[in-house]
Design an enzyme around this catalytic site. Structure first.
Site, PDB file in Angstrom:
ATOM      1  N   ASP A 295      54.070  31.670  35.671  1.00  0.00           N
ATOM      2  CA  ASP A 295      52.967  31.477  34.723  1.00  0.00           C
ATOM      3  C   ASP A 295      53.333  31.992  33.333  1.00  0.00           C
ATOM      4  O   ASP A 295      53.896  33.081  33.184  1.00  0.00           O
ATOM      5  CB  ASP A 295      51.726  32.246  35.182  1.00  0.00           C
ATOM      6  N   ASP A 324      50.595  26.721  35.312  1.00  0.00           N
ATOM      7  CA  ASP A 324      49.788  27.640  34.499  1.00  0.00           C
ATOM      8  C   ASP A 324      50.457  27.917  33.154  1.00  0.00           C
ATOM      9  O   ASP A 324      50.708  29.058  32.762  1.00  0.00           O
ATOM     10  CB  ASP A 324      49.494  28.945  35.247  1.00  0.00           C
ATOM     11  N   ARG A 328      43.780  31.402  28.884  1.00  0.00           N
ATOM     12  CA  ARG A 328      43.774  32.860  28.659  1.00  0.00           C
ATOM     13  C   ARG A 328      44.522  33.243  27.387  1.00  0.00           C
ATOM     14  O   ARG A 328      43.929  33.765  26.459  1.00  0.00           O
ATOM     15  CB  ARG A 328      44.293  33.622  29.875  1.00  0.00           C
ATOM     16  N   ASN A 356      47.082  25.719  39.048  1.00  0.00           N
ATOM     17  CA  ASN A 356      45.630  25.562  39.187  1.00  0.00           C
ATOM     18  C   ASN A 356      44.927  25.537  37.828  1.00  0.00           C
ATOM     19  O   ASN A 356      43.803  25.032  37.718  1.00  0.00           O
ATOM     20  CB  ASN A 356      45.051  26.678  40.057  1.00  0.00           C
ATOM     21  N   HIS A 405      53.430  26.207  42.817  1.00  0.00           N
ATOM     22  CA  HIS A 405      52.672  27.189  42.043  1.00  0.00           C
ATOM     23  C   HIS A 405      51.944  28.185  42.937  1.00  0.00           C
ATOM     24  O   HIS A 405      52.027  29.396  42.738  1.00  0.00           O
ATOM     25  CB  HIS A 405      51.659  26.498  41.133  1.00  0.00           C
ATOM     26  N   HIS A 480      51.557  32.263  40.277  1.00  0.00           N
ATOM     27  CA  HIS A 480      50.116  32.340  40.539  1.00  0.00           C
ATOM     28  C   HIS A 480      49.533  33.750  40.559  1.00  0.00           C
ATOM     29  O   HIS A 480      48.330  33.903  40.454  1.00  0.00           O
ATOM     30  CB  HIS A 480      49.851  31.636  41.881  1.00  0.00           C
TER      31      HIS A 480
END
Length: 551
Positions: A295, A324, A328, A356, A405, A480
């Protein structure tokens, strides 16, 4: 009685230690300590609610909901139980469930301004959701944004921007006028002809305006590259290394790329991804290496640091980024355009897997949607959503290493052929193989258990061993999950988690990591690194207003 009092006292001691660990951002340790407090005194709602809060910090929303619900059962008047559960529901995009919990908080604390503010924001979110559901077109009627845009013709002058329907209407009016003049018809007929022509013109204008929901006129006019534009430029159809370097440098200095080139990068990437299967086989020749990253989550400056440490993507230095890429972090657009640009430059230099967070529901909550609207346009929001649905779900390196992932499955006997047969061109479902590939997590105990996230499942070392044996594989690599050292080796060395966003969200204090595999043995060489400075734009700067209240 004396033993009972002793247990209560010890539980309080564990709670104090757990609070200290929480304040030090050692959330896993805090959960362990709260668990010991709960085991000694399960009738204290504070312990349950505090443990729920720690689960929230680790994005274990399913476990947070369970603990908050238990706190409410122990003490129905304990407002923090509803508060924690509402926050967890919110983080999962379950706005209606969150609304119920915050309505209860407001009912119990009518004069609390913080509760009032959060309830109002939650009500806004629910109203917005209902509105979007009401106006959204059925999937069967929804037109593709990508298929409505030809990047090869846009941005080359206004002459190409006249809607086809408008042109047809104009020709119709002209033909009717010629007929009237030729046959010298009556005044009434002429008036009628003019009225019909105007109606056709207005209808065509409405039609073109309706189609503007795909790409608006203002977007189209914005695609002309102004002479004063000083940023990176693509000459023709070819994305070159020089362009990518210039674009990366512009991004580093917080400059934007022109929309015309953003369209080209995203649309060209889509064309490549469409041609790929759900499970991509990667061949690394003997003596060559291959790098897997986890990620990145919009942490652009840490992505640049990866390239500084390990070199830019190229055919001689290929990468797989394992989902990902966005959300964020507040430089998600810079991250995704950089990765897509390298894909356009050299398809075998970089491989991309879906995570996801490459989904509408996550992007709406965690910032990517808001960031794209702010930096580009609404049209790009829909375009990225379409392209994310084209991303492969997993990769296999040299028939040995399975890279995904999330994780493995709720049923035994899943073969690679089952993954190859998945129809991935959709938003992730809430169950089934595709969901589990994107959401599942390993657990230390054998067997399977409920997901601590509330989606997918937890799977044990026996599940990993069985999957590898049945598919003649040697190792599972997944991402993840935040890990303190940037990685973790589990399941008797058969599973590695790699996470490449150091000091995640500017608060977790973790390292980042990537894995270099050397062919032919593909022994993993794990490289770790710390976060680098970035401009003063906080994580979640573009996220849902309500969610930012809990960040």
């Amino acid at each position: 009685m004396e033993t009972e009092n002793s247990d209560v006292s010890k539980a309080e001691e564990f709670k104090i230690l757990a609070n200290e660990a929480f304040n030090a951002r050692k959330y896993g340790q805090a959960i362990d300590l709260y668990t010991q407090a709960v085991e000694l005194n399960s009738r204290n709602a504070v312990y349950w609610a505090n443990r729920a809060f720690a689960h929230l910090r680790l994005e274990e929303y399913g476990s947070a909901i369970q603990d908050a619900t238990k706190a409410i059962e122990v003490d129905p008047k304990y407002t923090k139980g509803y508060y924690r559960r509402g926050a967890a529901h919110l983080a999962m995009g379950k706005f209606k469930e969150a609304l119920k919990d915050f309505q209860q908080v407001k009912k119990m604390c009518p004069n609390d301004p913080d509760a009032t503010r959060k309830l109002k924001e939650c009500e806004k979110a629910v109203m917005k959701l209902k509105f979007e559901e009401a106006i959204s077109a059925p999937d069967a009627e929804r037109r593709s944004v990508a298929e409505s845009i030809d990047f090869r013709s846009i941005g080359k002058g206004h002459n190409s921007l006249m809607p086809t329907e408008l042109a047809i209407a104009a020709v119709t009016v002209a033909v009717m006028a010629a007929v009237v003049m030729l046959f010298r018809t009556s005044v009434a007929t002429m008036v009628a002809a003019v009225v019909v022509g105007l109606l056709l013109l207005l209808g065509a204008y409405w039609w073109s305006s309706y189609d503007a929901g795909i790409i608006s006129r203002s977007d189209l006019h914005d695609l002309d590259v102004e002479p004063q534009y000083s940023g990176a430029r693509i000459e023709g159809d070819v994305v070159t290394l020089d362009f990518v370097k210039k674009m990366m440098d512009d991004f580093k200095n917080q400059k934007c790329i022109h929309k015309r080139y953003a369209y080209q990068i995203v649309l060209q990437t889509r064309e490549m991804l469409l041609a790929l299967p759900p499970l991509v086989d990667i061949n690394v020749p003997d003596g060559k290496h291959f790098t897997v990253c986890g990620d990145v989550h919009g942490q652009y400056y840490d992505l640049l640091n990866i390239f500084e440490l390990n070199g830019l993507p190229s055919e001689e230095n290929p990468y797989l980024f394992n989902g990902d890429f966005v959300d964020r972090g507040s430089f998600s657009l810079e991250v995704i355009l950089t990765l897509f640009a390298f894909k356009c430059m050299s398809p075998s230099a970089i491989y991309l897997a879906r995570g996801n967070h490459e989904s509408k529901s996550m992007n709406k909550i965690y910032g990517f949607e808001g960031e794209v609207r702010s930096k580009l346009s609404d049209t790009f929001v829909e375009l990225f959503a379409e392209v994310f649905c084209c991303l492969p779900l997993a990769h296999v390196i040299n028939d040995k290493v399975f890279v995904v992932h999330g994780g493995l499955f709720s049923v035994d006997g899943v073969k690679l052929s089952d993954i190859r047969a998945i129809n991935r061109f959709c938003e992730p479902p809430e169950e089934g193989l595709m969901c589990e590939l994107l959401w599942s997590d390993p657990q230390p105990l054998p067997g399977r258990g409920p997901s601590k996230r509330g989606v997918g499942l937890s799977f044990g070392p026996d599940v990993t061993k069985s999957f590898l044996q049945e598919n003649n594989l040697e190792l599972v690599v997944r991402s993840h999950e935040v890990k303190d050292e940037g990685y973790e080796i589990e399941h008797d060395g058969k599973l590695i988690t790699v996470f490449s966003a150091p000091n995640y969200c500017d608060q977790m204090g973790n390292k980042g990591a990537f894995i270099r595999f050397e062919a032919p043995d593909l022994k993993p060489n794990i490289v770790t690194y710390s976060a680098v400075p970035h401009p003063d734009v906080k994580p979640m700067a573009y996220a849902n207003n309500f969610l930012r209240m809990f960040s």
